[in-house]
Design a protein around this motif. Structure first.
Motif, short mmCIF file in Angstrom:
data_model
loop_
_atom_site.label_atom_id
_atom_site.label_comp_id
_atom_site.label_asym_id
_atom_site.label_seq_id
_atom_site.Cartn_x
_atom_site.Cartn_y
_atom_site.Cartn_z
N ARG A 430 0.86 -1.18 0.00
CA ARG A 430 0.00 0.00 0.00
C ARG A 430 0.90 1.24 0.00
O ARG A 430 1.78 1.38 0.83
CB ARG A 430 -0.89 0.01 1.22
N LEU A 440 -2.90 5.49 -0.20
CA LEU A 440 -3.16 5.70 -1.61
C LEU A 440 -3.51 4.36 -2.27
O LEU A 440 -4.20 3.55 -1.66
CB LEU A 440 -1.95 6.35 -2.28
N HIS A 441 -3.07 4.12 -3.45
CA HIS A 441 -3.43 2.93 -4.23
C HIS A 441 -2.73 1.69 -3.68
O HIS A 441 -1.73 1.77 -2.95
CB HIS A 441 -3.07 3.14 -5.70
N LEU A 443 -1.03 -2.16 -4.66
CA LEU A 443 -0.34 -2.91 -5.72
C LEU A 443 -0.26 -4.37 -5.30
O LEU A 443 0.40 -4.70 -4.29
CB LEU A 443 1.07 -2.34 -5.96
N ARG A 479 3.25 0.86 -12.03
CA ARG A 479 2.79 -0.19 -11.10
C ARG A 479 2.58 -1.53 -11.83
O ARG A 479 1.61 -2.24 -11.61
CB ARG A 479 1.51 0.24 -10.39
#
Length: 719
Positions: A430, A440-441, A443, A479
């Motif tokens: 994360r 945030l996003h 992976l 990513r």
């Protein structure tokens, strides 16, 4: 051919052995007269007229033709009379024999004697020698002795001369050769003159001729001249189970089963156990014959090549012993250096106190202007630091967070976590925004728990090592997974990316203590690998060490559960030389600070230390051997069942060590310059990892729990 000649042929066939003489010999027109009959007549009747003797022999010859092999009845003659009349008869027979030869000889039909055969009297005659059968050869060999004693060989010649005078029937003369001379007639001569048969040369029995070694080899060669098939050199030299060489001693020594097949002892024992487990019957792996452990026999073969590992093991043991002694010597020298430094400090303090006593004392002892008081004053003037809770936010609802890492160059904070999406189960990282500390996003990286994370300082790359047999590299901008690295299908627990001139080097550590070096540009190849020789514990952390004054070519530190090793690069090439460092484990984690050039090691309790330790040290070299120079040892909790990672925080000219105490569930901060614990904070959750975060707003500490992240603000104040 006349009837007499045909009867003579019949007589020959009746007398001679058909197995010895060929068809060419039977077709010859020279019959063989029965020697026993006419010799007995001549020797027993010396006074008889030669014509009478020849008539008697002719009658015997005709009677044989009519009635078979009947012998002629000869009246009895006294031996004394025979001896008296024999001498007189010899000369007469010789003379008549010469006349007989002259009458019988015809133009063009006089054969030459074969070999060394000579007619009696020394002159060559037209008669040919006939060969006797094997049963008559023995009699012919026994008769020469009697003939020499009685001097009767000439009687036979005289008898033949008298036979020649008779007008009918005409019998070919026979030349009798003395048996002791034993003339031989070759098969080649017999082929050229089929009518010549030797009476004296016995026909040897047909035996198989023994060939010499060279002839035997020449006969065995095929007409095509095909080369001999040479067996493989490795055939019979390796174990058919593991395909490794046999040894002369040890677990893999050469053995055989009752069926005769050869194996390594450890391999065949393991095979029999597995065969018993699967099919309840122990069998040979090659011929499937039933076998037991009692059938295993040790062999001491002469031809089989076996790998003698005794000398190699001795050399390896000696090398390890030398390396251990070298490390101990370097450690002892380091201890001696530290002791000398302490001695010098004590000597200075003693001199200073001695001057104070001579001066009668004064306020210099309480912070005055005496020498050496400035250092104590500097310590008291150092700033104090404390931690305050800034934020506590949830990363995910699923527990599974273990690793926390911050990159100052990329201004990026990442934390490993379990995937919250059922569509993509597994684990990932994360991304967290450092200034605001907002998640945030996400992976997704692997299907198993993440063990280690590393950033590239010069490239936008993120490496992730989980419990899978591969290391993955992701591009932080897109990513996406750019490449993967494997190591012989072994599980890789740790990873690291080098910097500066070796920025394309990737390091990986497996579950069995092996270390691998990769090139990011060639992910399918392994540049170098180091397999563990003594310590097979997992590699839990790897950190690259940049070049400095002590280590001009740099290197990398490898931390295992029970060992700490430094791999130093040689100046000429990128060959790394491993050296085990002088710190006792077992270890929990390791962290390297590039700015301060210090290493923080977390170690569990052992037999010499009942508490866990946070060891702050620096890499040094003594007599060319890398060692760790310990600056501070901080003792923690007594029980450490969970692997946690402490951190070091450099503030001004001081160092702060922050760690989690598992037995008391507290977050502890220790001041290295003051050598004291300056703060403890209670925490109701286990803190797995701690990471310093430097932003424009100030210095922070991020602490990772099972599913949350705690952010602490570091405040400093001067006294």
């Amino acid at each position: 051919m006349s009837e007499t000649e045909s009867d003579g042929d019949a007589e020959v066939e009746g007398v001679l052995d058909p197995d010895i003489f060929s068809s060419d010999s039977r077709e010859s027109d020279q019959p063989v007269v029965r020697r026993q009959n006419w010799q007995r007549i001549m020797t027993q009747n010396p006074d008889f007229d030669p014509d009478y003797v020849l008539q008697e022999m002719e009658d015997a010859y005709n009677s044989d033709d009519a009635g078979g092999d009947a012998d002629i009845e000869v009246p009895y003659i006294d031996p004394e009379e025979e001896e008296a009349g024999a001498h007189g008869l010899v000369a007469q027979i010789r003379q008549e024999l010469l006349l007989l030869e002259g009458e019988l000889a015809e133009p063009g039909e006089s054969p030459e004697p074969v070999g060394d055969q000579q007619p009696i009297g020394g002159d060559p005659g037209p008669l040919e020698a006939l060969q006797l059968p094997p049963e008559n050869q023995i009699e012919a060999q026994q008769q020469p002795d009697q003939l020499n004693e009685n001097q009767e060989p000439d009687l036979a010649v005289e008898a033949q001369a008298q036979l020649a005078d008779q007008p009918q029937p005409r019998v070919p003369a026979v030349v009798l050769v003395d048996p002791p001379s034993m003339p031989s007639t070759s098969r080649r001569n017999q082929g050229e003159e089929p009518g010549v048969i030797s009476l004296d040369t016995p026909s040897p029995p047909k035996k198989r001729k023994r060939l010499s070694g060279a002839a035997n080899k020449s006969l065995k060669k095929s007409p095509e001249g095909k080369p001999t098939i040479v067996e493989d050199e490795d055939d019979g030299l390796t174990c058919p189970i593991c395909l490794d060489s046999w040894e002369m001693s040890g677990e893999h020594r050469l053995v055989s089963l009752r069926c005769g097949h050869l194996f390594g002892e450890s391999c065949i024992r393991r095979w029999l156990n597995e065969s018993q487990r699967q099919s309840s019957v122990k069998v040979c792996p090659q011929c499937k014959t039933k076998a037991t452990f009692r059938d295993i026999r040790h062999l001491y073969a002469k031809r089989i090549q076996m790998l003698d590992t005794e000398i190699r093991e001795q050399l390896e043991a000696e090398r390890r012993r030398t390396q251990t002694l070298t490390t101990e010597l370097a450690t002892a020298k380091l201890a001696q250096t530290l002791t000398a430094e302490k001695l010098m400090l004590l000597q200075k303090d003693y001199e200073r106190l001695k001057e104070l006593v001579r001066a009668g004392g004064g306020r210099g002892a309480f912070g005055g202007d005496a020498d050496g008081s400035g250092g104590q004053k500097g310590i008291h003037q150092l700033a104090t630091h404390r931690l305050y809770m800034e934020k506590n936010f949830e990363i995910t609802r699923e527990p599974g967070c273990r690793v926390l890492l911050y990159s100052a160059k990329h201004s990026m904070l990442v934390a490993s976590q379990k995937s919250a999406q059922n569509l993509f189960p597994g684990y990932g990282v994360r991304f967290i925004d450092p200034p605001s500390f907002k998640p945030l996003h996400f992976l997704h990286t692997s299907a198993l728990l993440v063990r280690d994370i590393a950033f590239s300082e010069s490239q936008h790359l993120l490496t992730v090592a989980s419990r899978e047999p591969k290391i993955k590299i992701f591009d932080t901008r897109t990513r996406l997974c750019s490449s993967m690295f494997t190591a012989h299908d072994r599980m890789l627990w740790s990873c690291a990316l080098d910097r500066n001139e070796r920025e394309h080097f990737l390091y990986g550590g497996d579950l069995r203590g092996g270390v691998y070096i990769y090139d990011l540009r060639f992910p399918e190849n392994i540049l170098c690998e180091f397999q563990a020789e003594e310590n097979f514990s997992p590699v839990i952390h790897i950190v690259p060490v940049p070049p400095n004054k002590t280590f001009t070519s740099g290197g990398f530190l490898v931390c295992q559960l029970t060992a700490l090793t430094f791999y130093e690069y040689a100046s000429a090439n990128d060959t790394a030389v491993p050296t085990r460092l002088n710190v006792e484990g077992p270890f929990l984690s390791m962290q390297y600070d590039v700015v301060q050039d210090t290493v923080l090691i977390s170690a569990r309790s052992n037999s010499t230390s009942p508490q866990s330790r946070f060891i702050l040290c620096r890499l040094d070299k003594i007599d060319g051997t890398p060692v760790l120079k310990v600056k501070a040892t901080i003792y923690g909790s007594k029980a450490t069942p969970i692997m946690t990672r402490p951190t070091q925080l450099g503030v001004e000219d001081n160092t702060l060590v922050v760690g989690y105490l598992q037995d008391s569930k507290q977050l502890m901060m220790h001041d290295v310059r003051r050598e004291e614990r300056v703060q403890t904070m209670p925490v109701n959750e286990v803190i797995y990892d701690i990471c310093p975060v430097a932003t424009q707003a100030g210095s922070y500490l991020a602490a990772l729990t099972d599913n949350k992240c705690r952010v602490y603000k570091v405040n400093s104040s001067k006294r």
